[in-house]
Design an enzyme around this catalytic site. Structure first.
Site, mmCIF file in Angstrom:
data_model
loop_
_atom_site.group_PDB
_atom_site.id
_atom_site.type_symbol
_atom_site.label_atom_id
_atom_site.label_comp_id
_atom_site.label_asym_id
_atom_site.label_seq_id
_atom_site.Cartn_x
_atom_site.Cartn_y
_atom_site.Cartn_z
ATOM 1 N N GLU A 108 -10.747 -11.254 -67.760
ATOM 2 C CA GLU A 108 -10.844 -11.716 -65.896
ATOM 3 C C GLU A 108 -9.952 -10.758 -65.294
ATOM 4 O O GLU A 108 -8.865 -11.764 -64.907
ATOM 5 C CB GLU A 108 -11.090 -12.833 -65.901
ATOM 6 C CG GLU A 108 -11.923 -13.735 -66.848
ATOM 7 C CD GLU A 108 -12.407 -15.067 -65.898
ATOM 8 O OE1 GLU A 108 -13.814 -15.240 -65.806
ATOM 9 O OE2 GLU A 108 -11.673 -16.068 -65.633
ATOM 10 N N GLY A 151 -13.968 -14.320 -58.009
ATOM 11 C CA GLY A 151 -14.430 -15.211 -56.620
ATOM 12 C C GLY A 151 -14.351 -14.213 -55.329
ATOM 13 O O GLY A 151 -14.120 -14.804 -54.368
ATOM 14 N N SER A 170 -16.818 -11.970 -60.665
ATOM 15 C CA SER A 170 -17.887 -11.674 -59.758
ATOM 16 C C SER A 170 -19.202 -11.040 -60.472
ATOM 17 O O SER A 170 -19.786 -10.233 -60.055
ATOM 18 C CB SER A 170 -17.382 -10.660 -58.730
ATOM 19 O OG SER A 170 -16.450 -11.409 -57.884
HETATM 20 C C1 PEP Z 1 -14.002 -17.507 -63.196
HETATM 21 O O1 PEP Z 1 -13.557 -18.201 -62.315
HETATM 22 O O2 PEP Z 1 -14.106 -17.369 -64.214
HETATM 23 C C2 PEP Z 1 -14.832 -16.639 -62.382
HETATM 24 C C3 PEP Z 1 -15.359 -15.283 -63.055
HETATM 25 O O3 PEP Z 1 -15.446 -16.691 -60.991
HETATM 26 P P1 PEP Z 1 -16.343 -15.692 -60.330
HETATM 27 O O4 PEP Z 1 -17.371 -15.568 -61.168
HETATM 28 O O5 PEP Z 1 -16.765 -16.676 -59.108
HETATM 29 O O6 PEP Z 1 -15.527 -14.570 -59.907
#
Ligand code: PEP
Length: 254
Positions: free
Chosen positions: A170, A176, A216
């Site tokens: 990530e 986000g 995202s």
């Molecule tokens: C997360 O918080 O693990 C995440 C990937 O959030 P988002 O999909 O909103 O970017």
């Protein structure tokens, strides 16, 4: 899609949803995704909704995950939740070392590693999150950061424990923000992570360990991201809060 590893898509609801709202969403997921066998689908509600959600998904293919747990088995740790407490609600997965916890709670790789070992000791599958910040990517140190996080967060896991774990790549700058990593960026990072697992454990472990992409993910980009050879699923935040977007992500990923 022809991959040895089964896709795993997990919804991280973070600090969102009352019990009633959580139930509403899982009832919808059960209805919409009852026939889907190609993907392991995991929902990670807040602790307060685990008990009620666990009852609803009992007779379905949905699986339950928690968003965190303590590295300790019990005792004087105010506000903490142990692995055995999660097991009471048939929790199977637990997200560990999410970048929000690394940032706001100052969680270190060493703590994440202790939590991962505690999760395995209770037969919970950890979803261990790693990822670089924008400054680190721009400085060209993405691989160095991932290497250090992998070595620090997975030290001491046996080969069996490693391949039963899930990794979530990530990139912090994609969480986000609405700005996902491109498919090429995700694939390059996942391939690097797999090579590092091969060096740390062995080729078999590297081949078997599932690596999710998170940051995202939405219906419009799921298919391209999931079709990358080393991307084995998604950890979804914002888009997992809404029935239509989560079901479309799952359907577009198959
Ligand atoms: C997360 O918080 O693990 C995440 C990937 O959030 P988002 O999909 O909103 O970017």
């Amino acid at each position: 899609m022809n991959k040895d590893r089964k896709l795993i898509i997990a919804g991280n609801w973070k600090m969102n949803k009352t019990v009633a709202e959580a139930l509403d969403l899982v009832h919808g997921l059960k209805r919409e995704l009852a026939g889907v066998k190609e993907v392991d689908l995991v929902v990670c509600p807040p602790f307060t909704a685990l008990s009620e959600v666990s009852k609803v998904i009992l007779d379905s293919t949905l699986r339950l995950g928690a968003q965190n747990m303590s590295d300790q088995p019990g005792g004087a740790y105010t506000g903490e939740i142990s692995a055995m407490m999660l097991k009471e609600f048939s929790v199977r997965y637990v997200i560990l070392g999410h970048s929000e916890r690394r940032q706001y709670q100052r969680e270190s790789d060493e703590l994440v590693c202790r939590k991962a070992l505690a999760a395995h000791a209770a037969a919970l599958k950890p979803i261990v999150c790693i990822g670089e910040t924008l400054a680190e990517r721009e400085a060209g140190s993405t691989e160095q950061v991932l290497d250090a996080q992998l070595k620090g967060s997975l030290a001491g896991l046996s080969k069996d424990q490693m391949q039963e774990s899930i990794l979530a790549y990530e990139p912090v700058w994609a969480i986000g923000t609405g700005r996902n990593a491109t498919a090429e960026q995700a694939q390059a990072a996942h391939a690097f992570i797999r090579r590092t697992l091969a060096a740390m454990f062995d080729e078999t472990v590297a081949r078997r360990t599932r690596i999710q992409y998170g940051g995202s993910v939405k219906p419009a980009n799921a298919r391209e991201l999931m079709s990358q050879p080393d991307v084995d699923g998604a950890l979804v935040g914002g888009a997992s809060l809404e029935l239509r977007s989560l079901t479309d992500i799952v359907k577009n990923s198959i």
